[in-house]
Design a protein around this motif. Structure first.
Motif, PDB file in Angstrom:
ATOM      1  N   ILE A 197       0.831  -1.204   0.000  1.00 43.41           N
ATOM      2  CA  ILE A 197       0.000   0.000   0.000  1.00 43.41           C
ATOM      3  C   ILE A 197       0.866   1.254   0.000  1.00 43.41           C
ATOM      4  O   ILE A 197       2.034   1.220   0.391  1.00 43.41           O
ATOM      5  CB  ILE A 197      -0.947   0.052   1.217  1.00 43.41           C
ATOM      6  CG1 ILE A 197      -0.151  -0.107   2.521  1.00 43.41           C
ATOM      7  CG2 ILE A 197      -2.036  -1.005   1.109  1.00 43.41           C
ATOM      8  CD1 ILE A 197      -0.912   0.364   3.736  1.00 43.41           C
ATOM      9  N   VAL A 198       0.259   2.372  -0.424  1.00 42.26           N
ATOM     10  CA  VAL A 198       0.972   3.643  -0.509  1.00 42.26           C
ATOM     11  C   VAL A 198       0.184   4.701   0.257  1.00 42.26           C
ATOM     12  O   VAL A 198      -1.047   4.719   0.220  1.00 42.26           O
ATOM     13  CB  VAL A 198       1.096   4.081  -1.992  1.00 42.26           C
ATOM     14  CG1 VAL A 198       1.886   5.391  -2.111  1.00 42.26           C
ATOM     15  CG2 VAL A 198       1.752   2.992  -2.821  1.00 42.26           C
ATOM     16  N   SER A 199       0.910   5.571   0.971  1.00 38.95           N
ATOM     17  CA  SER A 199       0.263   6.710   1.622  1.00 38.95           C
ATOM     18  C   SER A 199       0.221   7.869   0.628  1.00 38.95           C
ATOM     19  O   SER A 199       1.251   8.254   0.082  1.00 38.95           O
ATOM     20  CB  SER A 199       1.062   7.120   2.867  1.00 38.95           C
ATOM     21  OG  SER A 199       1.025   8.523   3.043  1.00 38.95           O
ATOM     22  N   ALA A 200      -0.983   8.414   0.393  1.00 38.71           N
ATOM     23  CA  ALA A 200      -1.119   9.505  -0.576  1.00 38.71           C
ATOM     24  C   ALA A 200      -0.337  10.733  -0.115  1.00 38.71           C
ATOM     25  O   ALA A 200       0.193  11.477  -0.921  1.00 38.71           O
ATOM     26  CB  ALA A 200      -2.592   9.855  -0.768  1.00 38.71           C
ATOM     27  N   HIS A 201      -0.235  10.918   1.194  1.00 35.23           N
ATOM     28  CA  HIS A 201       0.421  12.106   1.728  1.00 35.23           C
ATOM     29  C   HIS A 201       1.944  12.004   1.646  1.00 35.23           C
ATOM     30  O   HIS A 201       2.612  12.907   1.177  1.00 35.23           O
ATOM     31  CB  HIS A 201      -0.029  12.332   3.164  1.00 35.23           C
ATOM     32  CG  HIS A 201       0.686  13.445   3.851  1.00 35.23           C
ATOM     33  ND1 HIS A 201       0.705  14.729   3.340  1.00 35.23           N
ATOM     34  CD2 HIS A 201       1.421  13.479   4.984  1.00 35.23           C
ATOM     35  CE1 HIS A 201       1.416  15.502   4.144  1.00 35.23           C
ATOM     36  NE2 HIS A 201       1.864  14.774   5.151  1.00 35.23           N
ATOM     37  N   THR A 202       2.515  10.858   2.085  1.00 35.77           N
ATOM     38  CA  THR A 202       3.982  10.746   2.124  1.00 35.77           C
ATOM     39  C   THR A 202       4.540  10.047   0.887  1.00 35.77           C
ATOM     40  O   THR A 202       5.730  10.082   0.650  1.00 35.77           O
ATOM     41  CB  THR A 202       4.440   9.939   3.359  1.00 35.77           C
ATOM     42  OG1 THR A 202       3.955   8.595   3.222  1.00 35.77           O
ATOM     43  CG2 THR A 202       3.925  10.544   4.646  1.00 35.77           C
ATOM     44  N   GLN A 203       3.677   9.380   0.126  1.00 38.81           N
ATOM     45  CA  GLN A 203       4.095   8.598  -1.048  1.00 38.81           C
ATOM     46  C   GLN A 203       4.997   7.420  -0.684  1.00 38.81           C
ATOM     47  O   GLN A 203       5.662   6.850  -1.534  1.00 38.81           O
ATOM     48  CB  GLN A 203       4.788   9.494  -2.090  1.00 38.81           C
ATOM     49  CG  GLN A 203       3.826  10.458  -2.796  1.00 38.81           C
ATOM     50  CD  GLN A 203       2.820   9.708  -3.670  1.00 38.81           C
ATOM     51  OE1 GLN A 203       3.168   8.795  -4.397  1.00 38.81           O
ATOM     52  NE2 GLN A 203       1.549  10.069  -3.544  1.00 38.81           N
ATOM     53  N   LYS A 204       5.038   7.053   0.593  1.00 37.23           N
ATOM     54  CA  LYS A 204       5.833   5.891   0.992  1.00 37.23           C
ATOM     55  C   LYS A 204       5.026   4.616   0.771  1.00 37.23           C
ATOM     56  O   LYS A 204       3.804   4.621   0.902  1.00 37.23           O
ATOM     57  CB  LYS A 204       6.226   5.984   2.463  1.00 37.23           C
ATOM     58  CG  LYS A 204       7.290   7.022   2.718  1.00 37.23           C
ATOM     59  CD  LYS A 204       7.800   6.883   4.145  1.00 37.23           C
ATOM     60  CE  LYS A 204       8.708   8.043   4.501  1.00 37.23           C
ATOM     61  NZ  LYS A 204       8.933   8.162   5.933  1.00 37.23           N
ATOM     62  N   THR A 205       5.755   3.532   0.466  1.00 38.35           N
ATOM     63  CA  THR A 205       5.104   2.244   0.220  1.00 38.35           C
ATOM     64  C   THR A 205       5.354   1.311   1.401  1.00 38.35           C
ATOM     65  O   THR A 205       6.436   1.322   1.991  1.00 38.35           O
ATOM     66  CB  THR A 205       5.679   1.614  -1.064  1.00 38.35           C
ATOM     67  OG1 THR A 205       5.538   2.559  -2.112  1.00 38.35           O
ATOM     68  CG2 THR A 205       4.953   0.333  -1.438  1.00 38.35           C
ATOM     69  N   TYR A 206       4.361   0.526   1.758  1.00 36.23           N
ATOM     70  CA  TYR A 206       4.464  -0.405   2.884  1.00 36.23           C
ATOM     71  C   TYR A 206       3.851  -1.741   2.509  1.00 36.23           C
ATOM     72  O   TYR A 206       2.983  -1.799   1.632  1.00 36.23           O
ATOM     73  CB  TYR A 206       3.701   0.122   4.105  1.00 36.23           C
ATOM     74  CG  TYR A 206       4.099   1.491   4.541  1.00 36.23           C
ATOM     75  CD1 TYR A 206       5.127   1.666   5.460  1.00 36.23           C
ATOM     76  CD2 TYR A 206       3.442   2.605   4.029  1.00 36.23           C
ATOM     77  CE1 TYR A 206       5.492   2.949   5.865  1.00 36.23           C
ATOM     78  CE2 TYR A 206       3.807   3.884   4.424  1.00 36.23           C
ATOM     79  CZ  TYR A 206       4.828   4.055   5.345  1.00 36.23           C
ATOM     80  OH  TYR A 206       5.197   5.301   5.738  1.00 36.23           O
ATOM     81  N   GLU A 207       4.262  -2.796   3.252  1.00 32.23           N
ATOM     82  CA  GLU A 207       3.574  -4.064   3.090  1.00 32.23           C
ATOM     83  C   GLU A 207       2.673  -4.280   4.298  1.00 32.23           C
ATOM     84  O   GLU A 207       3.087  -4.088   5.450  1.00 32.23           O
ATOM     85  CB  GLU A 207       4.602  -5.200   2.991  1.00 32.23           C
ATOM     86  CG  GLU A 207       3.918  -6.518   2.683  1.00 32.23           C
ATOM     87  CD  GLU A 207       4.899  -7.662   2.471  1.00 32.23           C
ATOM     88  OE1 GLU A 207       5.934  -7.437   1.814  1.00 32.23           O
ATOM     89  OE2 GLU A 207       4.617  -8.755   2.980  1.00 32.23           O
ATOM     90  N   VAL A 208       1.435  -4.649   4.045  1.00 32.95           N
ATOM     91  CA  VAL A 208       0.474  -4.820   5.138  1.00 32.95           C
ATOM     92  C   VAL A 208       0.797  -6.099   5.925  1.00 32.95           C
ATOM     93  O   VAL A 208       0.877  -7.179   5.353  1.00 32.95           O
ATOM     94  CB  VAL A 208      -0.970  -4.885   4.581  1.00 32.95           C
ATOM     95  CG1 VAL A 208      -1.963  -5.125   5.708  1.00 32.95           C
ATOM     96  CG2 VAL A 208      -1.306  -3.610   3.822  1.00 32.95           C
ATOM     97  N   ASN A 209       1.020  -5.961   7.241  1.00 36.86           N
ATOM     98  CA  ASN A 209       1.321  -7.132   8.084  1.00 36.86           C
ATOM     99  C   ASN A 209       0.084  -7.725   8.721  1.00 36.86           C
ATOM    100  O   ASN A 209       0.052  -8.888   9.076  1.00 36.86           O
ATOM    101  CB  ASN A 209       2.255  -6.757   9.243  1.00 36.86           C
ATOM    102  CG  ASN A 209       3.512  -6.107   8.761  1.00 36.86           C
ATOM    103  OD1 ASN A 209       4.009  -6.454   7.693  1.00 36.86           O
ATOM    104  ND2 ASN A 209       4.030  -5.148   9.516  1.00 36.86           N
TER     105      ASN A 209
END
Ligand code: GDP
Ligand code: MG
Length: 556
Positions: free
Chosen positions: A224-236
């Protein structure tokens, strides 16, 4: 779960009108928690919340309810009840389709009833008026119904009269939630679009974001990506709140729950942000803005040896509250510390109280100030509180709602307390930001024998400079010890002196009283004098003990 059987709602109320008590009854009625005598404000987890009876962090609970053979999923999204958090309230409300507007049958409509109603109204939510505490002897639910009709234009027959304490008519509230609040309008087939409406930090699992899904589906393992920070994460982990976290395989549009994705601190999951799937960008949900501090204050350890402890306590607390801004600062008198920005006064007090209760820290908090924008011009620099009346509405014969435009710095210090005492507790108050206005402000210096005391330089309104300057000079006079010479304490604007106090010279020495007295007493006095000196700061030739600063700078 079919979307038609989902209801997302919130309870809004003026403080003490019974929001938490009603939430307890709803949790019990739906079997979410067991019915025992000890269910008191179950959703209020923090000690400060229990003590002050306010909600600081929003809590969410998913309730299952059977009605006429159908099972419903009711997501109760809590909102902080106080004006300082109105942005959080508006974000939580944007995850809902309806609200329960709780009004005390005795007190009637109050300031935060009005403020919260308009937040819900602007978000175009269905409003269910609930008149609470009908068990009280002085309860006058008919009067409150009339107020609600007059002020909010809601027909009085829509009001549900309850006693949250005794449980009277609470079942009718649940039925109204199902009948009067529409299910969320969502699209499960579209790509994921999730609103972050709250976030907390867990020492072991990192950030836990509370989310409402507008579109799509999210599962463990998604990127997933945060629209505000544009950082990508994997959902745990994803799950629902019951009210404790309960992991599930997926969350679907229309649902409300939590998501853990390796975010390191709450600034990575800011309230109002939108999350979407990697490589499937969506239009972010409207209304996002970063928290904007309105009140600033200096924070210092009572003793400099406590600096590191306090630093780590502040860091831990801000992990959970991205709306507090922190900048290192130092004061000649108080040593190394920080300048903190808060959403409002209550926010500041709660932060301070949590430092004390949860981290055992003792701090000096300086008198709060508000932000100004300075405009340079040839002279650098527009009633008692400088307020301009905007409108007046009679709620009923006994109650009137007044709207004023106030300079924020006039209400940050003691306005609320003065209002309460002038009105014997009857008046209530709420505010919203009205932007910057021009004002005739001046920089005021405090001088000791002609030397400026840097820590006491303040910005004040021209018309109040005299009275504030005089008050500071008096406070300093009362806390400065006498010295071998006379001390002139002055308040000045530029070269113009606007107030003055004097501390007379010291005649006797500390030992004068001890003629022939015993030697141990003399030693004690000399020792005390020496210890006092350690904490002194010299301004010109004047010695100022740390305490004097504390007395003048500290919030009263
Ligand atoms: P909140 O600030 O809106 O969350 O209000 P609370 O739920 O904490 O309630 C404030 C106070 O009112 C508490 O002391 C409750 O016990 C009391 N209270 C809540 N509901 C009722 C009610 O129906 N009847 C009476 N008599 N007291 C109530
Ligand atoms: Mg409460």
């Amino acid at each position: 779960f079919p979307v038609e059987n989902i209801r997302n709602f919130s309870i809004i109320a003026h403080v003490d009108h019974g929001k938490s008590t009603l939430a307890d009854r709803l949790l019990e009625l739906t079997g979410t928690i067991d019915k025992t005598k000890n269910n008191k404000q179950v959703l209020d987890k923090l000690q400060v919340e229990r003590e002050r009876g306010i909600t600081v962090k929003a809590q969410t609970a998913s309730l299952f309810y059977n009605c006429e053979g159908k099972q419903y999923l009711l997501n109760l999204i809590d909102t902080p009840g106080h004006v300082d958090f109105s942005y959080e309230v508006s974000r939580s409300l944007s995850a809902c389709q309806g609200v329960l507007l709780v009004v005390d049958a005795n007190e009637g409509i109050q300031a935060q009833t009005v403020a919260n109603f308009f937040l819900a109204f602007e978000a175009q939510l269905s409003v269910i008026p609930v008149i609470n505490k009908i068990d009280l002897k002085n309860a006058d639910p008919e009067r409150v119904e009339n107020q609600i009709e007059k002020v909010f234009d809601i027909p009085s027959d829509e009001c549900i009269k309850i006693s949250a304490k005794l449980g009277t008519n609470v079942e009718r509230v649940l039925q109204a939630v199902i009948e009067r609040i529409p299910p969320p309008k969502v699209h499960r087939k579209n790509p994921l679009r999730a609103l972050v409406f709250d976030s907390t930090f867990d020492q072991y699992r990192g950030v836990i974001a509370n989310v409402a899904l507008f579109d799509g589906v999210v599962s463990k393992g998604d990127k997933i990506v945060s629209a505000h920070t544009q950082k990508t994460y994997e959902v745990n982990e994803v799950g629902v709140l019951n009210p404790n976290e309960q992991p599930t395989h997926k969350l679907y549009a229309g649902q409300v729950g939590y998501l853990i994705a390796g975010m390191k601190d709450v600034t990575e999951a800011q309230i109002g942000d939108t999350l979407y799937l990697h490589k499937q960008p969506v239009e972010p949900l409207p209304g996002f803005k970063s928290a904007k501090p309105m009140v600033f204050a200096g924070m210092y350890p009572l003793d400099q040896s406590e600096y590191n402890n306090l630093k780590s306590a502040i860091e831990k607390l801000t992990l959970n509250d991205s709306s507090v801004t922190v900048h290192r600062d130092s004061s000649l008198a108080l040593g190394a510390g920080w300048r903190l920005g808060f959403l409002g006064l209550l926010h500041m007090e709660v932060f301070n109280q949590r430092l004390e209760q949860e981290y055992n820290a003792s701090v000096i908090l300086t008198t709060p100030t508000v932000p100004y924008k300075a405009v340079l011009s040839s002279s650098k620099l527009i009633k008692a509180r400088r307020a301009v009346q905007k409108n007046m509405i009679f709620i009923d014969q006994n109650r009137v709602m007044l709207k004023y435009l106030f300079p924020l710095n006039e209400i940050v210090v003691d306005f609320y307390d003065s209002l309460k005492s002038l009105s014997s507790g009857y008046a209530s108050f709420d505010y919203e930001d009205a932007g910057y206005q021009t004002a005739e402000l001046v920089k005021m210096d405090i001088l000791l024998n002609g030397n400026t005391v840097e820590e006491l330089v303040t910005v004040v309104h021209k018309d109040k400079a005299h009275s504030i300057g005089k008050a500071i000079c008096e406070r300093l006079r009362d806390s400065l010890p006498r010295q071998l010479f006379e001390i002139a304490i002055q308040a000045a604007i530029g070269s113009k002196i606007i107030a003055r106090e004097t501390v007379k010279a010291y005649r006797k020495n500390v030992l004068a009283k001890c003629y022939g007295g015993d030697i141990t007493r003399k030693m004690k006095l000399l020792k005390r004098q020496a210890e006092g000196k350690k904490k002194l700061r010299k301004i010109g030739n004047v010695e100022v003990p740390k305490d004097a600063f504390i007395k003048v700078l500290k919030t009263v």
